[in-house]
Write a protein that holds these residues in place. Structure first.
Motif, PDB file in Angstrom:
ATOM      1  N   HIS A 193      -5.967   3.927  -4.091  1.00 19.56           N
ATOM      2  CA  HIS A 193      -4.499   4.309  -4.781  1.00 19.56           C
ATOM      3  C   HIS A 193      -3.280   3.546  -4.936  1.00 19.56           C
ATOM      4  O   HIS A 193      -3.865   2.201  -5.097  1.00 19.56           O
ATOM      5  CB  HIS A 193      -3.956   4.579  -3.151  1.00 19.56           C
ATOM      6  N   GLU A 201      -1.165   0.259  -5.011  1.00 21.01           N
ATOM      7  CA  GLU A 201      -2.085  -0.592  -3.657  1.00 21.01           C
ATOM      8  C   GLU A 201      -2.294  -1.804  -4.745  1.00 21.01           C
ATOM      9  O   GLU A 201      -3.776  -1.818  -4.618  1.00 21.01           O
ATOM     10  CB  GLU A 201      -2.789  -0.404  -2.620  1.00 21.01           C
ATOM     11  N   ARG A 206       1.298   5.669  -5.382  1.00 23.72           N
ATOM     12  CA  ARG A 206      -0.718   6.632  -4.989  1.00 23.72           C
ATOM     13  C   ARG A 206      -1.522   7.530  -4.942  1.00 23.72           C
ATOM     14  O   ARG A 206      -2.452   7.016  -4.785  1.00 23.72           O
ATOM     15  CB  ARG A 206       0.526   7.382  -3.117  1.00 23.72           C
ATOM     16  N   HIS A 226      -7.379  -1.410   0.562  1.00 21.96           N
ATOM     17  CA  HIS A 226      -6.011  -1.140   0.943  1.00 21.96           C
ATOM     18  C   HIS A 226      -5.217  -1.697   1.313  1.00 21.96           C
ATOM     19  O   HIS A 226      -5.699  -2.681   1.135  1.00 21.96           O
ATOM     20  CB  HIS A 226      -5.895   0.134   1.320  1.00 21.96           C
TER      21      HIS A 226
HETATM   22 ZN   LIG Z   1      -4.413   3.281   0.222  1.00 23.61          ZN
END
Ligand SMILES: [Zn+2]
Length: 325
Positions: free
Chosen positions: A74, A77, A113, A156
């Motif tokens: 993502h 992050e 994301r 994450h």
């Molecule tokens: Zn994530």
């Protein structure tokens, strides 16, 4: 006389040949008995495209388990991929680390994301010959690395703080920050053995929390019970960790830091968690990264280190990366 000479030359040649043969055998023996050398290999996949993925393979002299660390699935992050990057050149003494700091480069470049086509962490249920999305080849690469590992971590950063009980809007069961996510507490292997994910995740959380002074940031275990009909996270059946556990039978965790802190803090929390995993699985490494946010902040502001962390070829400008923090 001539015959004697010929015989003498033949004998000489035979002696020389024998000497070379014995010598080469000794060399071969020496090589095979030498301890296995530690190795470091950087492999770039899909080089020259906007989906380039760098994979670091770091093995120690002593054989041991293989830990795969994936980050950057993502793009919004940054705590995850900046943490993974710090493990890309550590020295491993026992076991193997496979580090993929930036799996989804298009998402990181965007600071979003999603990258080229939707959420890459919702594509792992697809068969490997699917070509419905340009992300398939990167997902297949991740799957091939998962097959080589014993333990899998997906890094994450989530909003708020996970809590098994509803405490506030920011701290409740649907939040993701500061938790070790498992898809099932125990997984039954076909040979009758069990993967004890809950006890492993608890061990990592308790070891991590002993190093985190502020209890507000303590890690919890978040069992999403993904396969259950009662699960509130059925969407995770398409995730990387679910694939690693259910299809490849690997002990897989998602490590989530909160987004409700500074980036050096988030990197510190994830570093503490990864160092705990490395210790728990029996991998030995020198110079594990520091988890101290002041040291991390200095590391990020140090120009020399910025070259290592931010200025990878085909990465966005450092200004862009810093902005996404
Ligand atoms: Zn994530």
């Amino acid at each position: 006389m001539a015959n004697h000479r010929r015989i003498f030359i033949l004998v000489c040649i035979t002696i020389v040949c024998l000497f070379i043969a014995i010598n080469s055998l000794t060399i071969k023996q020496n090589v095979s008995t030498k301890p296995q050398k530690s190795s470091f290999q950087l492999q770039k996949f899909f080089g020259g495209t906007n989906q380039e993925v760098s994979v670091y393979f770091i093995s120690g002299e002593e054989k041991g388990p293989t830990l795969l660390i994936i980050a950057g699935i993502h793009g919004d992050e940054s705590g995850g991929y900046l943490t993974a990057e710090r493990y890309a050149d550590i020295k491993v003494k026992k076991g193997t680390l496979i580090v993929v700091p930036r799996l989804n480069l298009p998402a990181i470049v965007k600071g979003k994301r999603q990258g080229l086509d939707g959420d890459m962490n919702r594509l792992f249920h697809l068969p490997e010959d699917t070509h419905s999305t340009p992300d398939t080849k990167v997902v297949n690469l991740a799957k091939s690395l998962i097959k080589r590992a014993d333990y899998v971590l997906n890094l994450h950063q989530g909003e708020g703080f996970y809590s098994p009980k509803w405490i506030s809007h920011k701290r409740n069961p649907s939040r993701w920050g500061q938790c070790n996510v498992i898809d099932a507490p125990i997984f039954d292997l076909p040979n009758g053995d069990k993967l004890e994910l809950a006890s492993f995740a608890k061990k990592i959380a308790s070891s991590s929390n002993s190093k985190i002074k502020d209890k507000k940031y303590h890690f919890q275990v978040n069992n999403t019970n993904t396969a259950s009909n009662k699960s509130i996270h059925k969407e995770q059946r398409r995730s990387l960790t679910y694939y690693a556990l259910y299809q490849q039978h690997k002990t897989s965790l998602a490590l989530e830091s909160t987004k409700n802190c500074t980036v050096p803090q988030a990197v510190g929390f994830l570093t503490i968690a990864i160092n705990s995993v490395i210790d728990a699985v029996g991998i030995q490494a020198e110079n594990l990264p520091s988890a101290d946010p002041v040291t991390i902040k200095k590391e990020f502001s140090d120009k020399k280190t910025q070259n290592v962390i931010f200025f990878r070829p085909s990465l966005p400008s450092p200004r862009r990366i810093i902005k996404t923090m």
